[in-house]
Design a protein around this motif. Structure first.
Motif, PDB file in Angstrom:
ATOM      1  N   LYS A   1       0.869  -1.176   0.000  1.00 21.36           N
ATOM      2  CA  LYS A   1       0.000   0.000   0.000  1.00 21.36           C
ATOM      3  C   LYS A   1       0.906   1.227   0.000  1.00 21.36           C
ATOM      4  O   LYS A   1       1.643   1.450   0.953  1.00 21.36           O
TER       5      LYS A   1
ATOM      6  N   GLU B   1       1.373   5.476  -0.702  1.00 24.14           N
ATOM      7  CA  GLU B   1       0.682   6.745  -0.767  1.00 24.14           C
ATOM      8  C   GLU B   1       1.689   7.874  -0.591  1.00 24.14           C
ATOM      9  O   GLU B   1       2.788   7.668  -0.097  1.00 24.14           O
TER      10      GLU B   1
ATOM     11  N   LYS C   1       2.572  11.095   1.393  1.00 21.43           N
ATOM     12  CA  LYS C   1       2.248  11.708   2.674  1.00 21.43           C
ATOM     13  C   LYS C   1       2.927  13.069   2.750  1.00 21.43           C
ATOM     14  O   LYS C   1       4.085  13.211   2.408  1.00 21.43           O
TER      15      LYS C   1
ATOM     16  N   HIS D   1       6.906   9.839  -0.870  1.00 18.93           N
ATOM     17  CA  HIS D   1       6.261   8.584  -1.278  1.00 18.93           C
ATOM     18  C   HIS D   1       6.597   7.535  -0.233  1.00 18.93           C
ATOM     19  O   HIS D   1       7.762   7.269   0.024  1.00 18.93           O
TER      20      HIS D   1
END
Length: 128
Positions: free
Chosen positions: A94, A96, A98, A117
């Motif tokens: 997973k 994302e 931030k 990342h």
């Protein structure tokens, strides 16, 4: 009778990577205007290359044969009964972006957002 069961293992695989890394510092520079000159703090950054070591989990599964026979047919042979319940570890990645606030200790204490990342690895079990 031959029965197959699944055997899984997870190893961490390490890779060396070259990454850009900012190196920042605050210097005082002279700024002049019509009213006079003053020293103001100026932050300057340069980008350096750094070699870092990153780990990535790698899962492998293989089917292993096991000889299983019933008690009635196994009088002369050495046999065993086996109940096999195996759990397969499946990594799920997973990722994302931030956002994090980075603040510098200067006279005006300025903060700026930095986006990174970031990936997390979660392992879920599946019955074979």
């Amino acid at each position: 009778r031959t029965k197959y069961y699944t055997e899984c293992s997870t190893d961490m695989v390490y890779h060396n990577m070259v990454e850009d890394y900012p190196v920042c510092g605050v210097n005082k520079h002279e700024k002049c205007s019509d009213t006079g000159c003053s020293m103001i703090p100026v932050m300057k950054c340069k980008i350096e290359k750094r070699t870092i070591r990153k780990a990535k989990p790698e899962s492998k599964c293989k089917r292993v044969p096991a000889r299983i026979c019933r008690k009635k047919r196994c009088e002369k042979k050495r046999c065993f009964e086996r109940v096999v319940m195996s759990k397969e570890m499946v990594p799920q990645e997973k990722c994302e972006y931030k956002e994090k606030r980075v603040c510098q200790e200067v006279e005006g204490s300025t903060c700026r957002p930095v986006t990174r990342h970031q990936c997390d690895y979660h392992y879920t079990g599946k019955h074979a």
